[in-house]
Design a protein around this motif. Structure first.
Motif, PDB file in Angstrom:
ATOM      1  N   ASN A  33       0.828  -1.208   0.000  1.00 40.14           N
ATOM      2  CA  ASN A  33       0.000   0.000   0.000  1.00 40.14           C
ATOM      3  C   ASN A  33       0.860   1.255   0.000  1.00 40.14           C
ATOM      4  O   ASN A  33       1.899   1.311   0.651  1.00 40.14           O
ATOM      5  N   ARG A  34       0.381   2.269  -0.709  1.00 38.95           N
ATOM      6  CA  ARG A  34       1.044   3.571  -0.683  1.00 38.95           C
ATOM      7  C   ARG A  34       0.613   4.322   0.567  1.00 38.95           C
ATOM      8  O   ARG A  34      -0.422   4.022   1.167  1.00 38.95           O
ATOM      9  N   GLN A  35       1.360   5.325   0.955  1.00 39.48           N
ATOM     10  CA  GLN A  35       1.109   6.050   2.198  1.00 39.48           C
ATOM     11  C   GLN A  35       0.106   7.187   2.053  1.00 39.48           C
ATOM     12  O   GLN A  35      -0.188   7.863   3.019  1.00 39.48           O
ATOM     13  N   PHE A  36      -0.421   7.393   0.868  1.00 39.25           N
ATOM     14  CA  PHE A  36      -1.343   8.502   0.646  1.00 39.25           C
ATOM     15  C   PHE A  36      -2.550   8.023  -0.147  1.00 39.25           C
ATOM     16  O   PHE A  36      -2.508   6.971  -0.788  1.00 39.25           O
ATOM     17  N   ASN A  37      -3.624   8.795  -0.112  1.00 41.75           N
ATOM     18  CA  ASN A  37      -4.843   8.462  -0.843  1.00 41.75           C
ATOM     19  C   ASN A  37      -4.814   9.102  -2.229  1.00 41.75           C
ATOM     20  O   ASN A  37      -4.234  10.180  -2.419  1.00 41.75           O
ATOM     21  N   ASN A  38      -5.489   8.465  -3.187  1.00 41.35           N
ATOM     22  CA  ASN A  38      -5.570   9.024  -4.532  1.00 41.35           C
ATOM     23  C   ASN A  38      -6.688  10.070  -4.585  1.00 41.35           C
ATOM     24  O   ASN A  38      -7.294  10.410  -3.568  1.00 41.35           O
ATOM     25  N   GLY A  50      -9.909   9.313  -2.917  1.00 44.49           N
ATOM     26  CA  GLY A  50      -9.841   9.060  -1.483  1.00 44.49           C
ATOM     27  C   GLY A  50      -9.494   7.624  -1.124  1.00 44.49           C
ATOM     28  O   GLY A  50      -9.617   7.228   0.033  1.00 44.49           O
ATOM     29  N   GLU A  51      -9.059   6.846  -2.094  1.00 38.49           N
ATOM     30  CA  GLU A  51      -8.698   5.451  -1.854  1.00 38.49           C
ATOM     31  C   GLU A  51      -7.187   5.289  -1.854  1.00 38.49           C
ATOM     32  O   GLU A  51      -6.473   6.078  -2.456  1.00 38.49           O
ATOM     33  N   ARG A  52      -6.725   4.245  -1.189  1.00 39.48           N
ATOM     34  CA  ARG A  52      -5.292   3.942  -1.167  1.00 39.48           C
ATOM     35  C   ARG A  52      -4.933   3.081  -2.364  1.00 39.48           C
ATOM     36  O   ARG A  52      -5.547   2.056  -2.599  1.00 39.48           O
ATOM     37  N   ASP A  53      -3.940   3.503  -3.105  1.00 42.45           N
ATOM     38  CA  ASP A  53      -3.409   2.700  -4.194  1.00 42.45           C
ATOM     39  C   ASP A  53      -2.342   1.767  -3.643  1.00 42.45           C
ATOM     40  O   ASP A  53      -1.845   1.967  -2.539  1.00 42.45           O
TER      41      ASP A  53
END
Length: 153
Positions: A34-39, A42-45
């Motif tokens: 998982n990446r540390q930020f939302n796209n 508002g979802e995690r890539d």
């Protein structure tokens, strides 16, 4: 030069175990991290990273990990290329694992997984059993003789 990679993620599929013509085990699998930020939605890539493990570490991964298992690993980034069937050059980037920690609870791993834990490729000239079964501090009630000069702080 430094080439170290540390990842924690979940397997997207069961590891695929194969053997080279000389009998060396190699396991490949993909780790979703998982990446540390939302796209923007508002979802995690997540990044899907190809992993390669060799020798006994490959066999351990194939035996004790499965799709959805959480694993932490340390290794090195490697790039290689080959010509596909159409004659086109294909470039591949993957992580060659040196150490794998099985982070899922024992009930979520493959049957017969035992207590799990972490496994790594031993240094040249050493057997894997030397590292897995010989804990120098296990069941030892002796005190350790350390002087203040031995401490790094």
């Amino acid at each position: 030069m430094i080439n170290r990679v540390v990842l924690v993620g979940r397997l997207t599929r069961d590891p695929e175990l194969r053997y080279t013509p000389s009998g060396v085990a190699v396991a490949t699998f993909t780790l979703a991290v998982n990446r540390q930020f939302n796209n923007a939605q508002g979802e995690r890539d997540a990044d899907f990273i190809n992993i390669v493990a060799w020798r006994q570490l490959a066999e351990l991964c194939a035996n004790y990990l499965k799709k959805g298992s959480q694993a932490g690993l340390e290794g090195r980034l490697q790039t290689r290329s080959y010509d596909n069937k159409e004659g086109k050059r294909v470039f591949v980037t993957e992580v060659v694992a040196d150490n794998v920690q099985f982070l899922s609870p024992a009930g979520e791993r493959r049957e017969g997984s035992g207590s799990g834990g972490g496994y790594s490729n031993p240094p040249a000239g050493r057997r894997q059993d030397d590292f897995m079964n010989n804990d120098p501090f296990a069941n030892d009630s002796r005190t350790v003789d350390i002087s203040d000069d031995d401490l790094p702080f």
